[in-house]
Design a protein around this motif. Structure first.
Motif, short mmCIF file in Angstrom:
data_model
loop_
_atom_site.label_atom_id
_atom_site.label_comp_id
_atom_site.label_asym_id
_atom_site.label_seq_id
_atom_site.Cartn_x
_atom_site.Cartn_y
_atom_site.Cartn_z
N VAL A 30 0.84 -1.20 0.00
CA VAL A 30 0.00 0.00 0.00
C VAL A 30 0.87 1.25 0.00
O VAL A 30 0.62 2.21 -0.74
N ILE A 31 1.92 1.27 0.80
CA ILE A 31 2.81 2.43 0.87
C ILE A 31 3.53 2.65 -0.45
O ILE A 31 3.58 3.77 -0.97
N ASP A 32 4.09 1.59 -1.01
CA ASP A 32 4.92 1.72 -2.20
C ASP A 32 4.14 2.18 -3.43
O ASP A 32 4.70 2.81 -4.33
N SER A 33 2.85 1.85 -3.49
CA SER A 33 2.07 2.20 -4.67
C SER A 33 1.23 3.45 -4.49
O SER A 33 0.46 3.81 -5.39
N ALA A 34 1.39 4.14 -3.37
CA ALA A 34 0.65 5.39 -3.14
C ALA A 34 1.52 6.59 -3.53
O ALA A 34 2.68 6.68 -3.10
N PRO A 35 1.01 7.52 -4.33
CA PRO A 35 1.82 8.66 -4.73
C PRO A 35 2.08 9.67 -3.62
O PRO A 35 3.10 10.35 -3.61
N ILE A 36 1.15 9.77 -2.67
CA ILE A 36 1.32 10.68 -1.54
C ILE A 36 0.75 10.05 -0.28
O ILE A 36 -0.06 9.11 -0.35
N CYS A 37 1.14 10.60 0.84
CA CYS A 37 0.51 10.26 2.11
C CYS A 37 -0.01 11.55 2.74
O CYS A 37 0.38 12.65 2.33
N THR A 38 -0.89 11.43 3.70
CA THR A 38 -1.38 12.59 4.45
C THR A 38 -0.96 12.43 5.90
O THR A 38 -1.17 11.37 6.50
N ILE A 39 -0.37 13.48 6.46
CA ILE A 39 0.16 13.42 7.82
C ILE A 39 -0.62 14.39 8.71
O ILE A 39 -0.68 15.59 8.43
N TRP A 48 0.26 21.38 16.00
CA TRP A 48 1.27 22.43 16.00
C TRP A 48 0.68 23.69 16.64
O TRP A 48 -0.30 24.23 16.19
N GLU A 49 1.27 24.09 17.76
CA GLU A 49 0.86 25.30 18.48
C GLU A 49 -0.63 25.31 18.78
O GLU A 49 -1.33 26.31 18.58
N GLY A 50 -1.13 24.16 19.24
CA GLY A 50 -2.51 24.07 19.68
C GLY A 50 -3.53 23.85 18.59
O GLY A 50 -4.74 23.80 18.87
N SER A 51 -3.09 23.69 17.35
CA SER A 51 -4.01 23.47 16.24
C SER A 51 -3.66 22.16 15.52
O SER A 51 -2.48 21.81 15.42
N VAL A 52 -4.68 21.46 15.03
CA VAL A 52 -4.47 20.20 14.32
C VAL A 52 -4.37 20.47 12.83
O VAL A 52 -5.18 21.21 12.26
N HIS A 53 -3.39 19.87 12.18
CA HIS A 53 -3.19 20.02 10.74
C HIS A 53 -3.11 18.63 10.10
O HIS A 53 -2.69 17.66 10.73
N ALA A 54 -3.50 18.55 8.85
CA ALA A 54 -3.37 17.31 8.06
C ALA A 54 -2.92 17.71 6.67
O ALA A 54 -3.69 18.31 5.92
N LEU A 55 -1.67 17.40 6.32
CA LEU A 55 -1.08 17.87 5.08
C LEU A 55 -0.60 16.70 4.22
O LEU A 55 -0.01 15.74 4.72
N PRO A 56 -0.83 16.78 2.91
CA PRO A 56 -0.33 15.74 1.99
C PRO A 56 1.13 15.99 1.65
O PRO A 56 1.57 17.15 1.55
N THR A 57 1.87 14.91 1.43
CA THR A 57 3.27 15.06 1.03
C THR A 57 3.74 13.78 0.34
O THR A 57 3.16 12.71 0.53
N ALA A 58 4.78 13.91 -0.46
CA ALA A 58 5.39 12.74 -1.09
C ALA A 58 6.14 11.92 -0.04
O ALA A 58 6.59 12.45 0.98
N HIS A 59 6.28 10.64 -0.31
CA HIS A 59 6.94 9.76 0.64
C HIS A 59 7.62 8.62 -0.12
O HIS A 59 7.39 8.43 -1.31
N TRP A 60 8.41 7.87 0.58
CA TRP A 60 8.96 6.61 0.07
C TRP A 60 9.27 5.71 1.25
O TRP A 60 9.23 6.14 2.41
N ARG A 61 9.53 4.44 0.95
CA ARG A 61 9.80 3.46 1.99
C ARG A 61 11.17 2.82 1.78
O ARG A 61 11.55 2.49 0.66
N GLU A 62 11.88 2.66 2.87
CA GLU A 62 13.11 1.86 2.88
C GLU A 62 12.99 0.89 4.04
O GLU A 62 12.94 1.32 5.20
N GLY A 63 12.91 -0.40 3.73
CA GLY A 63 12.77 -1.39 4.79
C GLY A 63 11.53 -1.13 5.63
O GLY A 63 10.43 -0.98 5.11
N GLU A 64 11.70 -1.03 6.92
CA GLU A 64 10.58 -0.88 7.85
C GLU A 64 10.41 0.56 8.31
O GLU A 64 9.97 0.82 9.43
N HIS A 65 10.72 1.52 7.41
CA HIS A 65 10.52 2.94 7.72
C HIS A 65 9.88 3.65 6.53
O HIS A 65 10.17 3.33 5.38
#
Length: 219
Positions: free
Chosen positions: A29-38, A42-59
């Motif tokens: 699922v991780i390897d075939s997804a173009p982006i993730c959302t995190i 931050w400073e008392g407010s909740v954020h959810a932002l998309p960003t590019a990612h990749w996987r190496e081993g178990e990280h």
């Protein structure tokens, strides 16, 4: 072989038969997804932002500017990372039973910053994820660029995948209802590559898209 949920917050309670806790399913699922959302605080407010990612081993890895607010927040506290694929639209005989075929992952934990000595090798893995063999063809990265880029990695120890496949699941009394029922498959596909007008190389490389297009849905 079934795998137990790694933690209380990854245990799926709603439709638990759709949950997967094994690493191979998560990695696909991780390897075939173009982006993730995190999602992070931050400073008392909740954020959810998309960003590019990749996987190496178990990280799972992400990168960004040294001054990035998100990266500073992730290094300071816990977060939740989500990834999803929609594999099909499921049309049932009732509105209630319309659904989607999907693969989704949720990962909990805390990112840690990579040391300077490990950054170049990890960025190479990112580029190779998008186009195998491309890193060696590129102008070498320089010290200024490496310094300006922060890399973080998140362990994949606390994660769960939830997925659905197959056709509509209608009630028995609705099976004879006179309306079309079935699935419209969806998939991530690459369009025709567009060469930049000022590119000194006109031949389009093979394997553009890399791992993003190499993992079909699991059934």
């Amino acid at each position: 072989m079934s795998h137990p949920a790694p933690s209380k917050r990854t245990h799926v309670r709603r439709l638990p038969d759709r949950a997967r806790y094994d690493f191979d399913t998560l990695a696909a699922v991780i390897d075939s997804a173009p982006i993730c959302t995190i999602a992070f605080n931050w400073e008392g407010s909740v954020h959810a932002l998309p960003t590019a990612h990749w996987r190496e081993g178990e990280h799972l890895y992400i990168h960004g500017a040294r001054a990035s607010r998100m990266l500073r927040a992730l290094a300071a506290g816990e977060c939740c990372v989500t990834l999803s694929h929609v594999d099909g639209l499921v049309y049932a005989r009732s509105a209630f039973h319309h659904s989607m075929n999907y693969r989704s992952a949720v990962i909990y934990g805390r990112f840690a910053e990579l040391e300077e000595a490990a950054k170049e090798a990890s960025l190479r893995a990112f580029i190779e994820h998008l186009s195998p063999g491309r890193w060696d063809q590129l102008r070498p990265i320089n010290a200024k660029e490496l310094y300006a880029t922060t890399l973080l990695r998140l362990p994949l120890h606390e994660a769960v995948v939830k997925m659905r496949s197959g056709g509509p699941k209608d009630d028995d009394e609705d099976m004879a209802w006179p309306v079309w029922a079935g699935v419209v498959p969806l998939r991530l596909a690459a369009g025709e590559a567009q060469t930049a007008p000022d590119s000194v190389v006109g031949e389009i490389p093979a394997k553009l898209g890399g791992a993003l297009l190499a993992h079909p849905p699991q059934r």
